[in-house]
Design a protein around this motif. Structure first.
Motif, short mmCIF file in Angstrom:
data_model
loop_
_atom_site.label_atom_id
_atom_site.label_comp_id
_atom_site.label_asym_id
_atom_site.label_seq_id
_atom_site.Cartn_x
_atom_site.Cartn_y
_atom_site.Cartn_z
N ILE C 10 71.93 66.52 49.33
CA ILE C 10 71.32 65.92 50.53
C ILE C 10 71.66 64.44 50.60
O ILE C 10 72.07 63.91 51.65
CB ILE C 10 69.80 66.15 50.50
N LEU C 11 71.58 63.76 49.47
CA LEU C 11 71.92 62.33 49.47
C LEU C 11 73.36 62.13 49.92
O LEU C 11 73.66 61.28 50.78
CB LEU C 11 71.74 61.74 48.06
N SER C 12 74.27 62.97 49.40
CA SER C 12 75.68 62.76 49.78
C SER C 12 75.90 63.12 51.23
O SER C 12 76.71 62.49 51.93
CB SER C 12 76.58 63.58 48.86
N ALA C 13 75.15 64.10 51.75
CA ALA C 13 75.29 64.42 53.18
C ALA C 13 74.85 63.22 54.02
O ALA C 13 75.54 62.82 54.98
CB ALA C 13 74.45 65.64 53.52
N MET C 14 73.76 62.60 53.61
CA MET C 14 73.28 61.42 54.38
C MET C 14 74.32 60.31 54.33
O MET C 14 74.68 59.70 55.35
CB MET C 14 71.95 60.95 53.82
N LEU C 15 74.84 60.05 53.13
CA LEU C 15 75.85 58.98 52.99
C LEU C 15 77.05 59.30 53.86
O LEU C 15 77.58 58.43 54.56
CB LEU C 15 76.30 58.89 51.53
N PHE C 16 77.47 60.58 53.84
CA PHE C 16 78.67 60.96 54.60
C PHE C 16 78.44 60.74 56.09
O PHE C 16 79.28 60.13 56.78
CB PHE C 16 79.01 62.43 54.32
N SER C 17 77.26 61.13 56.60
CA SER C 17 77.07 60.98 58.05
C SER C 17 76.94 59.50 58.41
O SER C 17 77.45 59.06 59.44
CB SER C 17 75.83 61.76 58.50
N LEU C 18 76.34 58.69 57.53
CA LEU C 18 76.28 57.24 57.82
C LEU C 18 77.70 56.67 57.86
O LEU C 18 78.05 55.90 58.77
CB LEU C 18 75.46 56.53 56.74
N GLY C 19 78.53 57.08 56.89
CA GLY C 19 79.91 56.59 56.90
C GLY C 19 80.62 57.03 58.17
O GLY C 19 81.33 56.25 58.82
N LEU C 20 80.41 58.29 58.57
CA LEU C 20 81.06 58.79 59.79
C LEU C 20 80.59 57.98 61.00
O LEU C 20 81.39 57.57 61.86
CB LEU C 20 80.72 60.27 59.98
N LEU C 38 82.67 54.70 52.25
CA LEU C 38 81.37 55.36 52.05
C LEU C 38 81.54 56.88 52.06
O LEU C 38 80.95 57.59 51.23
CB LEU C 38 80.40 54.91 53.14
N ASN C 41 82.88 58.01 48.85
CA ASN C 41 81.86 57.98 47.80
C ASN C 41 80.93 59.18 47.90
O ASN C 41 80.54 59.77 46.87
CB ASN C 41 81.04 56.69 47.93
#
Lengths: 326, 119, 103, 163
Positions: C10-20, C38, C41
């Protein structure tokens, strides 16, 4: 199982102890030592008036700094302007976590023996560059920006030879943990300074440049750019930059002792005394170099790193590898 | 246990920042505050500051940090090899030699193309 | 509640969508590069998390994460070289102003 | 239990720093807040017992790439950049797209039954990484050096002024 509350308590106590030890020994005593040795080399006396033989001089300086006003120039990015000295001070402090001081009976006096100790140490050295760039940029001053960029590019160029010297030691000792490296070195003659002499020289040169000390302190040279990246900093913030720099210098000296001079190992005296003797010998070397060598111009300085130290480091790693495998 | 080591690292970071901030706090509490515009101008050796501080320079700063990034990445591949090459015998040494020679070519290229020049 | 694989995903999904989000909406080319870093990462976190929870015997996930870090460094280097040469020729780093194919 | 608390603190640091990177108007502030984001991710790697990758993340990401990004920003900001509009007109669209992707990913992560393994990672990963690199990942190792060489030469050719 690990008793977490006890560990946290121990960590807090050790951190507070280490920070005060560093603030007193590295910053205060270091500055005094520097001025005393500088005076002795130039055959003058150095600070003499406050306290016996001028011993309380830096204590008086610190109390003065605590009362000086913080001047924040207009149009300055206040958040970054204030965190930059914190980054440099904390990076200087945290590189002390992996340095082994000596042994008490069976226990090794080290905060924590990380098993990627060398990588952690190199990482903390690279954190100082971020603090310097942030400080240089946020002071909104042409000189500090230029000083910050030049100092950052110098430190960045010297991180590579430093890394290669660490790799050469890791090859010899077969481990990345600092305690393991000290144990891998034999007694007085077995220390790595003899088998790894080129790596020792590269490490010392890179460490001097990494800490922005003469003959590599062009970015904050008096004759050059006002005061480099901290020309806008006054009072305690400036003192934090100094604390970070001196803590880093002492950490480099301690690491040179640990990696090359056999750490706490020595024939008669207790281990901790041996470690301090060797560390202060290297600190004296740094200070001695400072007062004897002229300053390098920036392009000579960068050429030395890229065209001399880096190739020499790479070739030395190949030679060590050849020597060990055959 | 590995986690305990890094607990110390985290606590060191927190306590270090706290004590450094504490020293700044002491100054904020103790130091006098007499604020007038002239004092807050940026320091230009007495000259009134003009123009933007963000004068942009040419590309040599970028080239230095670029070559640094590439060689920093190379150094991290050396760390794991340095620990185990002793047990792995000759071919590990030869494979690392190839690795280093290829990257040495990069350094020679950067050298000849003037990326390392400061002129 | 024990720390499981799902937390890291879940943390990596959040990071990925913020980067996107950063890549889609930022005008400055360097900010877009930061968004890409990001996202890389976020992918790295997933790799290392799967390596611990799903296939712990071989360290393939961590090795792949190291290779991804290397490629991210190369990508940042070349991408910023493009930004530098675009800035030198077009005097701008804002991507919506760089719309002419031949400068 | 302690690990969950550590995870929550670290992911909070990472996410707050990432929001600053993504949302901040001042480009240098967003570049500098990349550093706490990467350090938070280093903490996450440590929770995942990937100690060597954590050390490398500090060294490369927080130490080298962020410095490179800061250098380029300082070289390309001619002082007025800070007041420019940092965001283009696709903000609502971007938000929807990113939010939808995030929600979709979280949904799939929650529903798929991951094949949990019972084994445990070796504590000291650095030496095993070295052995794996030298034994069955040897090709990856050599090709990475070629990739580094190509990236170096390409970046120098692009960035250098044509004399």
């Amino acid at each position: 199982m690990v008793n977490w509350p006890l560990e946290i308590l121990k960590a807090f106590a050790l951190a507070a102890l280490m920070f005060t030890f560093l603030a007193i020994v590295a910053a205060m005593f270091g500055v005094l030592l520097e001025r005393k040795i500088g005076g002795w080399i130039q055959s003058r006396l150095g600070p003499k008036h406050i306290g016996p033989q001028g011993l309380l001089q830096t204590l008086a300086d610190t109390i003065k700094l605590l009362q000086k006003e913080h001047i924040t120039p207009r149009a300055v990015d206040a958040a970054i302007f204030n965190t930059a000295p914190l980054i440099v001070a904390v990076a200087g402090l945290m590189s002390w976590i992996v340095i082994p001081f000596g042994t008490l009976g069976q226990r090794v006096l080290v905060v924590r023996d990380l098993n990627i100790g060398l990588v952690f140490f190199a990482g903390m050295a690279s954190m100082t560059v971020i603090g310097i760039l942030a400080g240089g940029w946020s002071s909104n001053n042409k000189y500090s920006l230029l000083g910050g960029l030049r100092s950052a590019s110098q430190m960045v160029s010297y991180e590579l030879p430093l890394g290669l010297a660490l790799v050469a030691v890791a090859m010899e000792a077969g481990t990345l943990s600092t305690v393991g490296i000290v144990q891998a070195q034999g007694g007085w003659l077995g220390s790595l300074a003899f088998r790894q002499f080129p790596a020792f020289v590269i490490f010392l040169v890179a460490a001097t440049a990494e800490v922005n000390r003469l003959p590599f302190d062009l970015p904050e040279a008096e004759s050059e750019l006002v005061a480099g990246y901290f020309s806008e900093y006054t009072g305690m913030r400036f003192a934090l930059f100094q604390l970070g720099e001196y803590a880093e210098m002492f950490a480099m000296a301690a690491m040179a002792t640990t990696l090359f001079l056999g750490g706490w190992k020595g024939p008669f005296l207790p281990p901790l005394v041996w470690f301090l003797i060797k560390m202060y010998a290297v600190v004296f070397l740094f200070m001695w170099v400072r007062w004897t060598y002229p300053r390098y111009r920036l392009d000579q300085l960068l050429n030395l790193s890229w065209k001399v130290l880096l190739p020499a480091g790479l070739i030395w790693i190949l030679i060590t590898g050849y020597r060990i495998t055959f | 246990m590995v986690l305990v080591d890094w607990l110390y690292v985290g606590v060191f970071a927190v306590v270090g920042t706290a004590m450094a901030a504490l020293s700044l706090g002491i100054v904020w509490a103790l130091a006098p505050r007499s604020d007038y515009p002239q004092k807050r101008t940026t320091y230009e050796s007495g000259v009134v500051p003009f123009g933007q501080a963000w004068a942009q320079f040419n590309v040599r700063y970028y080239l230095f940090s670029l070559v640094f990034v590439i060689f920093a990445v190379e150094v991290i591949y050396l760390y794991p090899w340095a620990i185990v090459f002793r047990q792995l015998g000759r071919y590990a040494f030869f494979s690392m030699t190839i690795f280093l020679v290829i990257l040495f070519l990069g350094l020679v290229y950067a050298w000849r193309k003037g990326a390392l020049e400061w002129s | 509640m024990q720390l499981g694989l799902v937390h890291f995903l879940i943390l990596s999904a959040m990071l990925f969508s913020l980067g996107l989000y950063a890549v889609l909406t930022r005008r400055n080319a360097v900010a877009i590069l930061m968004g890409i870093e990001l996202m890389l990462n976020a992918a790295n976190i997933n790799l290392v998390a799967f390596n611990k929870y799903v296939a712990p015997d071989a360290l393939n996930g961590q090795i792949f994460a190291l290779v991804v870090i290397t490629l991210a460094a190369c990508e940042a280097g070349v991408g910023l070289a493009l930004v530098m040469s675009a800035y030198r020729n077009l005097e701008t780093v804002h991507v919506d102003e760089i719309n002419v194919m031949k400068w | 239990m302690g690990q969950l608390a550590a995870f929550i603190i670290l992911s909070a640091i990472t996410l707050v720093a990432t929001v600053v990177v993504v949302g901040s108007g001042n480009i240098v502030r967003s570049a500098l807040s990349l550093v706490p984001a990467f350090l938070g991710i280093t903490g996450i790697y440590i929770l995942l017992q990937a100690e060597f990758v954590a050390g490398i993340q500090v060294l490369i990401y927080a130490g080298a790439i962020t410095v490179l990004i800061l250098f380029v920003i300082m070289l390309t900001e001619h002082g007025t950049g800070v007041r420019f509009r940092q965001v283009n007109e696709q903000v609502p669209l971007g938000m929807i797209a990113a939010g939808a992707l995030g929600a979709f990913l979280i949904a799939t992560f929650l529903t798929t039954p991951w094949p949990m393994a019972t084994g445990s990672l070796p504590p000291y990963t650095a030496s095993q990484i070295g052995t794996t690199f030298m034994t069955n990942m040897i090709l990856v190792f050599e090709v990475t050096s070629l990739v580094l060489l190509v990236a170096l030469i390409g970046a120098i050719v692009i960035a250098r002024r044509e004399r």
